[in-house]
Design a protein around this motif. Structure first.
Motif, PDB file in Angstrom:
ATOM      1  N   LEU A 174       5.991  29.440  10.683  1.00 25.68           N
ATOM      2  CA  LEU A 174       5.634  30.845  10.469  1.00 25.68           C
ATOM      3  C   LEU A 174       4.269  31.157  11.051  1.00 25.68           C
ATOM      4  O   LEU A 174       4.095  32.179  11.747  1.00 25.68           O
ATOM      5  CB  LEU A 174       5.650  31.159   8.972  1.00 25.68           C
ATOM      6  N   LEU A 175       3.285  30.287  10.817  1.00 30.70           N
ATOM      7  CA  LEU A 175       1.941  30.529  11.340  1.00 30.70           C
ATOM      8  C   LEU A 175       1.917  30.479  12.861  1.00 30.70           C
ATOM      9  O   LEU A 175       1.231  31.278  13.510  1.00 30.70           O
ATOM     10  CB  LEU A 175       0.963  29.499  10.769  1.00 30.70           C
ATOM     11  N   ASP A 176       2.674  29.541  13.436  1.00 33.56           N
ATOM     12  CA  ASP A 176       2.738  29.444  14.899  1.00 33.56           C
ATOM     13  C   ASP A 176       3.294  30.723  15.504  1.00 33.56           C
ATOM     14  O   ASP A 176       2.835  31.186  16.555  1.00 33.56           O
ATOM     15  CB  ASP A 176       3.610  28.254  15.316  1.00 33.56           C
ATOM     16  N   ILE A 177       4.293  31.305  14.840  1.00 27.46           N
ATOM     17  CA  ILE A 177       4.907  32.540  15.350  1.00 27.46           C
ATOM     18  C   ILE A 177       3.978  33.736  15.137  1.00 27.46           C
ATOM     19  O   ILE A 177       3.736  34.534  16.055  1.00 27.46           O
ATOM     20  CB  ILE A 177       6.267  32.788  14.664  1.00 27.46           C
ATOM     21  N   ILE A 178       3.456  33.864  13.910  1.00 29.67           N
ATOM     22  CA  ILE A 178       2.561  34.987  13.602  1.00 29.67           C
ATOM     23  C   ILE A 178       1.325  34.966  14.501  1.00 29.67           C
ATOM     24  O   ILE A 178       0.813  36.003  14.919  1.00 29.67           O
ATOM     25  CB  ILE A 178       2.145  34.960  12.122  1.00 29.67           C
ATOM     26  N   GLY A 179       0.860  33.755  14.807  1.00 29.89           N
ATOM     27  CA  GLY A 179      -0.346  33.623  15.618  1.00 29.89           C
ATOM     28  C   GLY A 179      -0.240  34.254  16.985  1.00 29.89           C
ATOM     29  O   GLY A 179      -1.254  34.630  17.591  1.00 29.89           O
ATOM     30  N   ILE A 180       0.993  34.409  17.492  1.00 26.27           N
ATOM     31  CA  ILE A 180       1.189  35.020  18.812  1.00 26.27           C
ATOM     32  C   ILE A 180       0.645  36.440  18.838  1.00 26.27           C
ATOM     33  O   ILE A 180       0.174  36.931  19.871  1.00 26.27           O
ATOM     34  CB  ILE A 180       2.690  35.003  19.179  1.00 26.27           C
ATOM     35  N   ALA A 181       0.687  37.110  17.671  1.00 29.38           N
ATOM     36  CA  ALA A 181       0.193  38.493  17.601  1.00 29.38           C
ATOM     37  C   ALA A 181      -1.273  38.598  17.990  1.00 29.38           C
ATOM     38  O   ALA A 181      -1.733  39.644  18.461  1.00 29.38           O
ATOM     39  CB  ALA A 181       0.401  39.045  16.188  1.00 29.38           C
ATOM     40  N   LEU A 233      -3.977  25.093  16.277  1.00 29.19           N
ATOM     41  CA  LEU A 233      -2.881  25.309  15.330  1.00 29.19           C
ATOM     42  C   LEU A 233      -1.560  24.808  15.892  1.00 29.19           C
ATOM     43  O   LEU A 233      -0.828  24.071  15.209  1.00 29.19           O
ATOM     44  CB  LEU A 233      -2.777  26.805  14.990  1.00 29.19           C
ATOM     45  N   LEU A 234      -1.230  25.185  17.106  1.00 24.15           N
ATOM     46  CA  LEU A 234       0.013  24.738  17.726  1.00 24.15           C
ATOM     47  C   LEU A 234       0.052  23.212  17.837  1.00 24.15           C
ATOM     48  O   LEU A 234       1.044  22.567  17.474  1.00 24.15           O
ATOM     49  CB  LEU A 234       0.160  25.347  19.126  1.00 24.15           C
ATOM     50  N   GLY A 235      -1.037  22.652  18.351  1.00 27.04           N
ATOM     51  CA  GLY A 235      -1.079  21.205  18.541  1.00 27.04           C
ATOM     52  C   GLY A 235      -0.997  20.434  17.252  1.00 27.04           C
ATOM     53  O   GLY A 235      -0.260  19.448  17.149  1.00 27.04           O
ATOM     54  N   SER A 236      -1.741  20.880  16.221  1.00 29.30           N
ATOM     55  CA  SER A 236      -1.770  20.124  14.967  1.00 29.30           C
ATOM     56  C   SER A 236      -0.469  20.239  14.193  1.00 29.30           C
ATOM     57  O   SER A 236       0.022  19.243  13.653  1.00 29.30           O
ATOM     58  CB  SER A 236      -2.949  20.594  14.096  1.00 29.30           C
ATOM     59  N   THR A 237       0.126  21.437  14.120  1.00 30.78           N
ATOM     60  CA  THR A 237       1.370  21.576  13.361  1.00 30.78           C
ATOM     61  C   THR A 237       2.503  20.782  14.000  1.00 30.78           C
ATOM     62  O   THR A 237       3.265  20.091  13.304  1.00 30.78           O
ATOM     63  CB  THR A 237       1.780  23.060  13.226  1.00 30.78           C
ATOM     64  N   MET A 238       2.619  20.852  15.313  1.00 29.09           N
ATOM     65  CA  MET A 238       3.676  20.090  15.994  1.00 29.09           C
ATOM     66  C   MET A 238       3.417  18.591  15.887  1.00 29.09           C
ATOM     67  O   MET A 238       4.347  17.795  15.699  1.00 29.09           O
ATOM     68  CB  MET A 238       3.777  20.516  17.456  1.00 29.09           C
ATOM     69  N   ALA A 239       2.142  18.197  16.006  1.00 32.50           N
ATOM     70  CA  ALA A 239       1.805  16.781  15.958  1.00 32.50           C
ATOM     71  C   ALA A 239       2.028  16.183  14.569  1.00 32.50           C
ATOM     72  O   ALA A 239       2.481  15.041  14.450  1.00 32.50           O
ATOM     73  CB  ALA A 239       0.356  16.578  16.387  1.00 32.50           C
ATOM     74  N   ILE A 240       1.712  16.940  13.514  1.00 30.51           N
ATOM     75  CA  ILE A 240       1.919  16.438  12.156  1.00 30.51           C
ATOM     76  C   ILE A 240       3.400  16.188  11.903  1.00 30.51           C
ATOM     77  O   ILE A 240       3.793  15.156  11.350  1.00 30.51           O
ATOM     78  CB  ILE A 240       1.337  17.426  11.121  1.00 30.51           C
ATOM     79  N   MET A 241       4.241  17.140  12.322  1.00 27.03           N
ATOM     80  CA  MET A 241       5.682  16.961  12.152  1.00 27.03           C
ATOM     81  C   MET A 241       6.187  15.773  12.973  1.00 27.03           C
ATOM     82  O   MET A 241       7.036  15.006  12.518  1.00 27.03           O
ATOM     83  CB  MET A 241       6.421  18.245  12.517  1.00 27.03           C
ATOM     84  N   PHE A 242       5.651  15.614  14.169  1.00 28.10           N
ATOM     85  CA  PHE A 242       6.022  14.484  15.027  1.00 28.10           C
ATOM     86  C   PHE A 242       5.610  13.165  14.388  1.00 28.10           C
ATOM     87  O   PHE A 242       6.395  12.211  14.346  1.00 28.10           O
ATOM     88  CB  PHE A 242       5.342  14.645  16.390  1.00 28.10           C
TER      89      PHE A 242
END
Length: 308
Positions: free
Chosen positions: A191-198, A215-224
């Motif tokens: 949700l934050l990754d999408i909202i952040g596009i605004a 934000l993009l790097g950390s959220t994707m990396a944590i899930m990875f």
């Protein structure tokens, strides 16, 4: 170019403090203010994530990046010029971007609210809240206060910028925690990754695109990392130092290498293309450090005869 608004006492306070800002005090203030800069904060974040407390490190990464997409958007709406840009009696003793013109808003960014103050709440405030030692809590609180004071002593912020930075950061973290509690951590990341596009429609300074990239790097990396890596924490002093030093070196190396295809003029141009490059650069760096770099920890552990 920007907006001018302040309380009379703010200018008077800054001018009064700067009367006593000798070379030594400028150096001390400049040193203290560095504790709110991205390099120091990312290093502290890495220390916790890679070694001391992985779960706390994840919180620090997401809190810091979330604060750094909200704060710059507010800056771009308020468009408050920095004190020295408005009042010639106020000196800029340490510019935000040493490579840019001190009167260029794109490179120096807007004043309200203070990013350093907001960052301190996200990192030091979170660490203090999770610390059981009262002495550490006190040290971190004092550090947050000193960083805030240093910002207007150096002439780059009004006192109300600092107060707003603290309050907005605290509110952003509480909002994040509320969302996560209601929809779950991974859905909150997405949700934050999408909202952040605004923010691309609002922000016109570098700090937003740094924050969104993190934000993009950390959220994707944590899930990875949680799906494929599963590295272990460590309190072994040698291993902690090794992980932190190598990680810091990788950050500097990647940041340098990814800048090579571009000129300094382009990177500080404030164009959509430059902002996009900045976002991608930080996203790649953070994904590498948070998601990929920990893969090597098992190898380091075997080489040193340790588990983590």
């Amino acid at each position: 170019m920007g907006n001018v608004f302040s309380f009379g006492w703010e200018d008077r306070l800054i001018i009064f403090i700067q009367q006593f800002m000798s070379g030594a005090l400028v150096s001390v203030s400049g040193f203290i203010t560095e504790f709110g800069d991205e390099i120091i904060l990312i290093g502290i974040l890495g220390l916790f994530y890679w070694s001391l407390n992985k779960e706390l490190g994840k919180k620090l990464a997401v809190y810091l990046s979330f604060v750094n997409i909200i704060n710059p958007c507010i800056k771009s709406v308020a468009k408050r010029l920095r004190p020295y840009m408005v009042n010639t009696d106020i000196k800029c003793l340490k510019p935000v971007n040493a490579e840019g013109d001190i009167y260029d808003v794109v490179s120096q960014e807007y004043s309200f609210p203070s990013g350093h103050a907001a960052n301190c709440i996200a990192i030091y405030g979170t660490i203090a809240k999770n610390s059981r030692k009262k002495a550490w809590k006190a040290v971190l609180i004092v550090l947050m206060l000193l960083v805030g004071i240093s910002r207007f002593a150096l002439g780059v912020h009004y006192p109300t910028d600092v107060l707003a930075g603290w309050l907005i950061s605290y509110a952003a973290i509480q909002l994040y925690r509320f969302i996560e509690k209601n929809i779950g951590r991974y859905k909150t990341y997405i949700l934050l990754d999408i909202i952040g596009i605004a923010g691309f429609l609002i922000a016109r300074t570098n700090d937003y695109y740094t924050g969104y990239g993190i934000l993009l790097g950390s959220t994707m990396a944590i899930m990875f990392e949680e799906k494929y890596v599963h590295f272990e924490e460590t309190r072994n002093v040698i291993t902690v130092i090794l992980r932190t030093v190598v990680g810091a070196g990788l950050f500097i190396l990647l940041n340098t290498v990814l800048k090579l295809p571009f000129t300094k003029e382009f990177l500080n141009s404030g164009t959509p293309a430059a902002f996009a490059v900045r976002t991608v650069r930080y996203a790649l760096i953070v994904f590498a450090l948070v998601g990929l770099y920990p893969i090597t920890f098992r190898w380091f552990g075997k080489k040193n005869g340790k588990n983590g």
